[in-house]
Design an enzyme around this catalytic site. Structure first.
Site, PDB file in Angstrom:
ATOM      1  N   THR A 133      47.613  27.723 -36.235  1.00 31.51           N
ATOM      2  CA  THR A 133      47.798  28.533 -35.035  1.00 31.51           C
ATOM      3  C   THR A 133      47.377  27.796 -33.769  1.00 31.51           C
ATOM      4  O   THR A 133      46.512  26.921 -33.813  1.00 31.51           O
ATOM      5  CB  THR A 133      46.967  29.826 -35.170  1.00 31.51           C
ATOM      6  OG1 THR A 133      46.979  30.526 -33.938  1.00 31.51           O
ATOM      7  CG2 THR A 133      45.511  29.531 -35.518  1.00 31.51           C
ATOM      8  N   ASP A 134      47.925  28.235 -32.639  1.00 30.77           N
ATOM      9  CA  ASP A 134      47.498  27.669 -31.344  1.00 30.77           C
ATOM     10  C   ASP A 134      46.092  28.123 -30.968  1.00 30.77           C
ATOM     11  O   ASP A 134      45.462  27.546 -30.068  1.00 30.77           O
ATOM     12  CB  ASP A 134      48.490  28.037 -30.230  1.00 30.77           C
ATOM     13  CG  ASP A 134      48.709  29.533 -30.033  1.00 30.77           C
ATOM     14  OD1 ASP A 134      48.064  30.335 -30.741  1.00 30.77           O
ATOM     15  OD2 ASP A 134      49.524  29.899 -29.161  1.00 30.77           O
ATOM     16  N   GLU A 135      45.576  29.158 -31.666  1.00 34.21           N
ATOM     17  CA  GLU A 135      44.261  29.690 -31.288  1.00 34.21           C
ATOM     18  C   GLU A 135      43.144  28.686 -31.531  1.00 34.21           C
ATOM     19  O   GLU A 135      42.049  28.835 -30.995  1.00 34.21           O
ATOM     20  CB  GLU A 135      43.962  30.990 -32.053  1.00 34.21           C
ATOM     21  CG  GLU A 135      45.021  32.040 -31.822  1.00 34.21           C
ATOM     22  CD  GLU A 135      44.524  33.474 -31.969  1.00 34.21           C
ATOM     23  OE1 GLU A 135      43.320  33.691 -32.085  1.00 34.21           O
ATOM     24  OE2 GLU A 135      45.389  34.363 -31.950  1.00 34.21           O
ATOM     25  N   TYR A 159      38.387  34.207 -36.604  1.00 38.20           N
ATOM     26  CA  TYR A 159      39.698  33.819 -37.163  1.00 38.20           C
ATOM     27  C   TYR A 159      40.057  32.398 -36.741  1.00 38.20           C
ATOM     28  O   TYR A 159      40.398  31.548 -37.560  1.00 38.20           O
ATOM     29  CB  TYR A 159      40.787  34.799 -36.697  1.00 38.20           C
ATOM     30  CG  TYR A 159      42.199  34.268 -36.869  1.00 38.20           C
ATOM     31  CD1 TYR A 159      42.749  34.106 -38.131  1.00 38.20           C
ATOM     32  CD2 TYR A 159      42.974  33.912 -35.757  1.00 38.20           C
ATOM     33  CE1 TYR A 159      44.038  33.600 -38.301  1.00 38.20           C
ATOM     34  CE2 TYR A 159      44.263  33.416 -35.914  1.00 38.20           C
ATOM     35  CZ  TYR A 159      44.793  33.264 -37.185  1.00 38.20           C
ATOM     36  OH  TYR A 159      46.063  32.760 -37.347  1.00 38.20           O
ATOM     37  N   LYS A 163      40.587  28.972 -39.014  1.00 39.51           N
ATOM     38  CA  LYS A 163      41.831  28.186 -39.053  1.00 39.51           C
ATOM     39  C   LYS A 163      41.537  26.753 -38.607  1.00 39.51           C
ATOM     40  O   LYS A 163      42.097  25.796 -39.145  1.00 39.51           O
ATOM     41  CB  LYS A 163      42.908  28.812 -38.159  1.00 39.51           C
ATOM     42  CG  LYS A 163      43.448  30.152 -38.636  1.00 39.51           C
ATOM     43  CD  LYS A 163      44.172  30.107 -39.973  1.00 39.51           C
ATOM     44  CE  LYS A 163      45.513  29.426 -39.904  1.00 39.51           C
ATOM     45  NZ  LYS A 163      46.284  29.585 -41.181  1.00 39.51           N
TER      46      LYS A 163
HETATM   47  P1  NAD Z   1      50.045  38.034 -42.587  1.00 31.78           P
HETATM   48  O1  NAD Z   1      48.651  38.544 -42.445  1.00 31.78           O
HETATM   49  O2  NAD Z   1      51.196  38.915 -42.255  1.00 31.78           O
HETATM   50  O3  NAD Z   1      50.274  37.546 -44.093  1.00 31.78           O
HETATM   51  C1  NAD Z   1      49.314  36.790 -44.781  1.00 31.78           C
HETATM   52  C2  NAD Z   1      49.657  36.829 -46.273  1.00 31.78           C
HETATM   53  O4  NAD Z   1      48.672  36.027 -46.968  1.00 31.78           O
HETATM   54  C3  NAD Z   1      49.617  38.228 -46.864  1.00 31.78           C
HETATM   55  O5  NAD Z   1      50.764  38.462 -47.665  1.00 31.78           O
HETATM   56  C4  NAD Z   1      48.375  38.209 -47.736  1.00 31.78           C
HETATM   57  O6  NAD Z   1      48.430  39.049 -48.880  1.00 31.78           O
HETATM   58  C5  NAD Z   1      48.288  36.738 -48.127  1.00 31.78           C
HETATM   59  N1  NAD Z   1      46.925  36.342 -48.501  1.00 31.78           N
HETATM   60  C6  NAD Z   1      45.779  36.625 -47.823  1.00 31.78           C
HETATM   61  N2  NAD Z   1      44.735  36.120 -48.481  1.00 31.78           N
HETATM   62  C7  NAD Z   1      45.218  35.489 -49.587  1.00 31.78           C
HETATM   63  C8  NAD Z   1      44.623  34.762 -50.645  1.00 31.78           C
HETATM   64  N3  NAD Z   1      43.304  34.591 -50.719  1.00 31.78           N
HETATM   65  N4  NAD Z   1      45.429  34.230 -51.598  1.00 31.78           N
HETATM   66  C9  NAD Z   1      46.777  34.417 -51.535  1.00 31.78           C
HETATM   67  N5  NAD Z   1      47.392  35.118 -50.572  1.00 31.78           N
HETATM   68  C10 NAD Z   1      46.615  35.635 -49.601  1.00 31.78           C
HETATM   69  O7  NAD Z   1      50.088  36.692 -41.754  1.00 31.78           O
HETATM   70  P2  NAD Z   1      51.301  36.030 -40.944  1.00 31.78           P
HETATM   71  O8  NAD Z   1      51.329  36.592 -39.587  1.00 31.78           O
HETATM   72  O9  NAD Z   1      52.502  36.052 -41.799  1.00 31.78           O
HETATM   73  O10 NAD Z   1      50.749  34.538 -40.822  1.00 31.78           O
HETATM   74  C11 NAD Z   1      51.050  33.560 -41.812  1.00 31.78           C
HETATM   75  C12 NAD Z   1      50.349  32.262 -41.449  1.00 31.78           C
HETATM   76  O11 NAD Z   1      50.759  31.841 -40.163  1.00 31.78           O
HETATM   77  C13 NAD Z   1      48.829  32.396 -41.375  1.00 31.78           C
HETATM   78  O12 NAD Z   1      48.256  31.225 -41.908  1.00 31.78           O
HETATM   79  C14 NAD Z   1      48.529  32.510 -39.896  1.00 31.78           C
HETATM   80  O13 NAD Z   1      47.256  31.986 -39.600  1.00 31.78           O
HETATM   81  C15 NAD Z   1      49.636  31.646 -39.318  1.00 31.78           C
HETATM   82  N6  NAD Z   1      50.043  32.009 -37.955  1.00 31.78           N
HETATM   83  C16 NAD Z   1      50.509  33.269 -37.676  1.00 31.78           C
HETATM   84  C17 NAD Z   1      50.941  33.571 -36.377  1.00 31.78           C
HETATM   85  C18 NAD Z   1      51.458  34.939 -36.005  1.00 31.78           C
HETATM   86  O14 NAD Z   1      51.730  35.167 -34.816  1.00 31.78           O
HETATM   87  N7  NAD Z   1      51.655  35.851 -36.934  1.00 31.78           N
HETATM   88  C19 NAD Z   1      50.883  32.602 -35.378  1.00 31.78           C
HETATM   89  C20 NAD Z   1      50.360  31.346 -35.690  1.00 31.78           C
HETATM   90  C21 NAD Z   1      49.975  31.050 -37.007  1.00 31.78           C
HETATM   91  O1  DAU Z   2      48.538  32.771 -31.173  1.00 27.87           O
HETATM   92  C1  DAU Z   2      48.824  32.867 -32.534  1.00 27.87           C
HETATM   93  C2  DAU Z   2      48.102  34.054 -33.132  1.00 27.87           C
HETATM   94  O2  DAU Z   2      48.776  35.212 -32.653  1.00 27.87           O
HETATM   95  C3  DAU Z   2      48.065  34.040 -34.653  1.00 27.87           C
HETATM   96  O3  DAU Z   2      47.332  32.929 -35.101  1.00 27.87           O
HETATM   97  C4  DAU Z   2      47.441  35.333 -35.195  1.00 27.87           C
HETATM   98  O4  DAU Z   2      47.527  35.338 -36.613  1.00 27.87           O
HETATM   99  C5  DAU Z   2      48.221  36.504 -34.628  1.00 27.87           C
HETATM  100  O5  DAU Z   2      47.618  37.711 -35.055  1.00 27.87           O
HETATM  101  C6  DAU Z   2      48.256  36.440 -33.101  1.00 27.87           C
HETATM  102  O6  DAU Z   2      46.927  36.645 -32.543  1.00 27.87           O
HETATM  103  P1  DAU Z   2      46.712  37.548 -31.230  1.00 27.87           P
HETATM  104  O7  DAU Z   2      45.316  38.001 -31.221  1.00 27.87           O
HETATM  105  O8  DAU Z   2      47.238  36.871 -30.023  1.00 27.87           O
HETATM  106  O9  DAU Z   2      47.723  38.743 -31.604  1.00 27.87           O
HETATM  107  P2  DAU Z   2      47.606  40.332 -31.476  1.00 27.87           P
HETATM  108  O10 DAU Z   2      48.965  40.887 -31.780  1.00 27.87           O
HETATM  109  O11 DAU Z   2      46.447  40.887 -32.207  1.00 27.87           O
HETATM  110  O12 DAU Z   2      47.325  40.527 -29.906  1.00 27.87           O
HETATM  111  C7  DAU Z   2      48.234  40.024 -28.931  1.00 27.87           C
HETATM  112  C8  DAU Z   2      47.631  40.315 -27.571  1.00 27.87           C
HETATM  113  O13 DAU Z   2      47.649  41.732 -27.359  1.00 27.87           O
HETATM  114  C9  DAU Z   2      46.188  39.893 -27.417  1.00 27.87           C
HETATM  115  O14 DAU Z   2      45.957  39.446 -26.092  1.00 27.87           O
HETATM  116  C10 DAU Z   2      45.392  41.174 -27.668  1.00 27.87           C
HETATM  117  C11 DAU Z   2      46.329  42.244 -27.133  1.00 27.87           C
HETATM  118  N1  DAU Z   2      46.244  43.567 -27.814  1.00 27.87           N
HETATM  119  C12 DAU Z   2      46.369  43.613 -29.159  1.00 27.87           C
HETATM  120  C13 DAU Z   2      46.309  44.821 -29.825  1.00 27.87           C
HETATM  121  C14 DAU Z   2      46.434  44.871 -31.340  1.00 27.87           C
HETATM  122  C15 DAU Z   2      46.106  44.719 -27.062  1.00 27.87           C
HETATM  123  O15 DAU Z   2      46.028  44.667 -25.809  1.00 27.87           O
HETATM  124  N2  DAU Z   2      46.048  45.912 -27.710  1.00 27.87           N
HETATM  125  C16 DAU Z   2      46.131  46.014 -29.055  1.00 27.87           C
HETATM  126  O16 DAU Z   2      46.037  47.146 -29.591  1.00 27.87           O
END
Ligand code: NAD
Ligand code: DAU
Length: 370
Positions: A133-135, A159, A163
């Site tokens: 992630t970019d975080e 988190y 990562k």
């Molecule tokens: P998600 O939470 O929707 O899915 C995660 C999956 O991993 C789930 O199906 C869960 O059951 C599985 N999991 C969790 N713990 C596990 C374990 N111990 N063993 C096996 N499986 C396990 O997440 P996502 O949004 O699909 O993200 C996928 C990947 O991409 C993550 O590594 C996340 O850090 C990264 N990522 C997500 C975003 C985003 O915006 N969603 C952005 C940047 C990076």
């Molecule tokens: O940047 C990549 C990341 O993006 C991934 O690594 C994470 O897995 C993914 O969950 C996401 O993280 P964020 O914290 O940016 O996503 P989230 O959807 O939780 O929140 C997006 C923005 O919205 C953030 O600034 C917080 C804000 N927010 C979120 C929720 C859930 C609100 O203002 N209200 C809310 O109820």
């Protein structure tokens, strides 16, 4: 033909990646390994499991014996590692699960892959993609340049720290053991099958149910929104053609503050209800069902502790080396995503029953209006 292991394949990005991979490379053999946490859902994969287009194993990436057995039995040549605890708010209230899965789980998976590939002749042709992630780069100020692959690591949430630790482990395995691995760091994804704990689906679902739309702080925080299909295309490019040991940033080139994102969701819903009178009957609690504006539901609540102000990705390296550029514009992608949630009420009703309600009480119960 590759033998591919996708960890976390029942999650949001994982499900989208499985479908994209199946379509792009039908000859590859795919296995999903997923622990089926609260974030997982198999509905979209069930037909593929039933017709044996993919194999599914319910299991934990931290289970060393299971993971090693799978490598020995299936001889994976590609690993796309997505399994993780992924929600920042949950990491604030309960960080331990993040360390277990994201750090120790990634270590176990790396070790099993390395041992299996070294003890076979696969080490020369196998590839391991760690999806991050970019975080990990922390937070940008308003005028700062976007994150590049050489930006320093400054994670701010548990988190992000977990990562970052996993990224460092992957780098160490490459340098120390010649592990054939790559890392991608990407920005906020959106699209179908995203869990309703995350901003965009949460706001869509709350709006159609006539519930408050809780924006953290003053809503000025900025994210770089990337459609999940563009992310999946980039992941498939990196795993096949990326250079081993390299990191590739993946972004949407689309910075938006949270106020604007939530406002756009509200306006799009208002238009959808105006165009399709059947929606009012299906979602009578939505303000748009009575011709009122969904924006009336917006409220500002206590901020997320340590809330990163701005993320932005410089994806020039990905474009220059592999030719990947985003193809889904935000306006179009958001409209399509909102349509998906309107059409797939069955999907999100199932996901938001049970434990989801307890999470909503826990995360939003202590937040007050600001
Ligand atoms: P998600 O939470 O929707 O899915 C995660 C999956 O991993 C789930 O199906 C869960 O059951 C599985 N999991 C969790 N713990 C596990 C374990 N111990 N063993 C096996 N499986 C396990 O997440 P996502 O949004 O699909 O993200 C996928 C990947 O991409 C993550 O590594 C996340 O850090 C990264 N990522 C997500 C975003 C985003 O915006 N969603 C952005 C940047 C990076
Ligand atoms: O940047 C990549 C990341 O993006 C991934 O690594 C994470 O897995 C993914 O969950 C996401 O993280 P964020 O914290 O940016 O996503 P989230 O959807 O939780 O929140 C997006 C923005 O919205 C953030 O600034 C917080 C804000 N927010 C979120 C929720 C859930 C609100 O203002 N209200 C809310 O109820």
């Amino acid at each position: 033909m590759q033998r591919v292991l996708i960890t976390g394949g029942a999650g949001f990005i994982g499900q989208n990646l499985v479908h994209a991979w199946r379509a792009a490379r039908p000859d590859d053999r795919l296995m999903v390994l997923d622990a089926m946490t609260y974030a997982a859902n198999l509905r979209s994969l069930e037909p593929l499991i039933a017709d044996r287009s993919i194999q599914f194993v319910k299991g934990d990436i931290g289970d060393a014996a299971l993971v090693r057995l799978l490598f020995d039995e299936h001889g994976f040549t590609r690993v796309a590692h997505l399994a993780a605890e992924s929600h920042v708010d949950r990491s604030i209230v309960d960080p331990e699960a993040f360390l277990k899965t994201n750090v120790l789980g990634t270590f176990t998976l790396l070790q099993a892959a390395l041992d299996a590939w070294r003890s076979s002749d696969l080490i020369g042709c196998a590839r391991f993609l760690h999806v991050s992630t970019d975080e990990v780069y922390g937070s940008l100020g308003p005028g700062d340049p976007a994150f590049s692959e050489s930006s320093p690591y400054r994670p701010n949430s548990p988190y992000a720290a977990s990562k970052a630790a996993s990224d460092h482990l992957v780098r160490a395995f490459v340098t120390t053991y010649d592990m054939p691995a790559m890392i991608t760091n990407c920005s906020n994804n959106y699209g179908p099958y995203q869990h309703p704990e995350k901003l965009i689906p949460l706001m869509i679902i709350h709006a159609v149910e006539g519930k408050p739309l809780p924006i953290y702080g003053d809503g000025s925080n900025i994210r770089d929104w990337l459609h999940v299909s563009d992310h999946c295309d980039a992941l498939m490019s990196v795993i096949e053609r990326g250079r081993i040991g390299e990191t590739y940033n993946i972004g949407g080139g689309n910075e938006q503050n949270n106020r604007d994102v939530v406002g756009a969701i509200c306006d799009t819903l208002d238009d959808a209800f105006a165009d399709d009178p059947r929606l009012a009957a299906r979602f009578p609690s939505c303000p748009a069902a009575k011709g009122a504006a969904c924006r009336s539901l917006i409220g500002y609540v206590t901020d997320r502790p340590g809330h990163d102000h701005r993320y932005a990705i410089d994806a020039a390296k990905l474009a220059a080396e592999l030719g990947n550029r985003c193809s889904v514009g935000f306006e179009h992608g958001l409209r399509q995503t909102i349509r998906w949630y309107l059409d797939r009420e069955d999907w999100w009703r199932e996901v938001t029953s049970g434990g989801y309600k307890a999470w909503i009480d826990r995360n939003y119960g202590f937040r007050v209006a600001v």
